[in-house]
Design an enzyme around this catalytic site. Structure first.
Site, PDB file in Angstrom:
ATOM      1  N   LYS A   1       2.809  -2.030   6.294  1.00 34.44           N
ATOM      2  CA  LYS A   1       2.913  -2.071   4.840  1.00 34.44           C
ATOM      3  C   LYS A   1       4.261  -1.532   4.359  1.00 34.44           C
ATOM      4  O   LYS A   1       4.784  -1.992   3.332  1.00 34.44           O
ATOM      5  CB  LYS A   1       1.762  -1.303   4.199  1.00 34.44           C
ATOM      6  CG  LYS A   1       0.426  -2.032   4.280  1.00 34.44           C
ATOM      7  CD  LYS A   1       0.466  -3.376   3.547  1.00 34.44           C
ATOM      8  CE  LYS A   1      -0.893  -4.032   3.473  1.00 34.44           C
ATOM      9  NZ  LYS A   1      -0.883  -5.302   2.704  1.00 34.44           N
TER      10      LYS A   1
ATOM     11  N   SER B   1       0.836  -1.197   0.000  1.00 36.02           N
ATOM     12  CA  SER B   1       0.000   0.000   0.000  1.00 36.02           C
ATOM     13  C   SER B   1       0.865   1.238   0.000  1.00 36.02           C
ATOM     14  O   SER B   1       1.917   1.275   0.645  1.00 36.02           O
ATOM     15  CB  SER B   1      -0.904   0.019   1.245  1.00 36.02           C
ATOM     16  OG  SER B   1      -1.581   1.256   1.354  1.00 36.02           O
TER      17      SER B   1
END
Length: 228
Positions: free
Chosen positions: A156, A129
């Site tokens: 992430k 992400s």
């Protein structure tokens, strides 16, 4: 036949990625923690189901052993399982977020490496992400700037770094991380944003179907490499 394993594939982006790769002729294993939901999803797709809890070592080893016994190799691995971790920020929540979103990449990759090394064109895709991009979250012109999700963002960032480091340590296998785009899934329902999982899955599929001369060690969205 291209043999593909997708973690967390019983719904959302994982399910749509499985659907699109099946249409391209892949043999797809739907990995899911919940056996009932996973079997139902696999049946709906015409895929194969393997019980896989990415936070459990034994479950991961058993899943890869099942695939190895049936197929003898693995060509594509998609790390899709993840959690938003949008609730309380404390030690237990942090451990859960990092275990699911980052440590699981190590757990599943290490179990899969012997099978991936048998493939003539092995590819690993991490659904990461841009919330894990320092560039994006500090840029007031980016939507990530306005979302305070510390555990998700930090885990992430770790997921993307692991992908890049695996690309360095395993030069015979392509490793790439992907920002699939804001997607309307169960995970993001509280925010009321995002496009269809089908659209976002196309970004994942592009990196999952790279040729032998494709890039490795990158973080990309649908437009190409991203700063992070």
């Amino acid at each position: 036949m291209t043999v593909t394993l997708i973690t967390g594939a019983n719904k959302g982006i994982g399910f749509e990625t499985a659907k699109q790769l099946l249409a391209l002729g892949h043999v797809v294993y739907v990995g899911a923690r919940d056996a009932e939901r996973g079997e139902k999803a696999a049946a709906a797709l015409g895929a194969r189901f393997v019980q896989l809890d990415v936070t459990e070592d034994d479950s991961v080893r058993d899943a890869l052993a099942t695939i190895g016994s049936a197929e003898g190799r693995l060509d594509v691995l998609v790390h899709n399982a993840g959690i938003l971790a949008a609730g309380d920020v404390d030690g237990p929540a942090a451990l859960r977020a990092f275990d699911t979103n980052a440590v699981s990449i190590v757990r599943v990759t290490e179990a899969a490496l012997p099978l991936l090394r048998r493939s003539p064109n092995a590819t690993v895709v991490t659904v990461s992400s841009s919330m894990g991009s320092f560039w994006a979250v500090t840029n007031p012109h980016r939507p990530e700037f306005g979302f305070p999700l510390p555990l998700y963002a930090a885990s992430k960032a770790a997921a993307t770094m692991l992908t890049v480091q695996y690309a360095k340590s395993e030069p015979g296998i392509k490793f790439n991380a992907v920002e699939p785009g804001a997607t309307a899934t169960d995970m993001t329902a509280a925010f009321g944003i995002g496009r269809s999982p089908e659209e976002s899955a196309r970004v994942v599929v592009r990196l999952a179907t790279l040729g032998a001369d494709g890039p490795t060690g990158t973080f990309q969205d649908e437009t190409g490499p991203l700063n992070w």
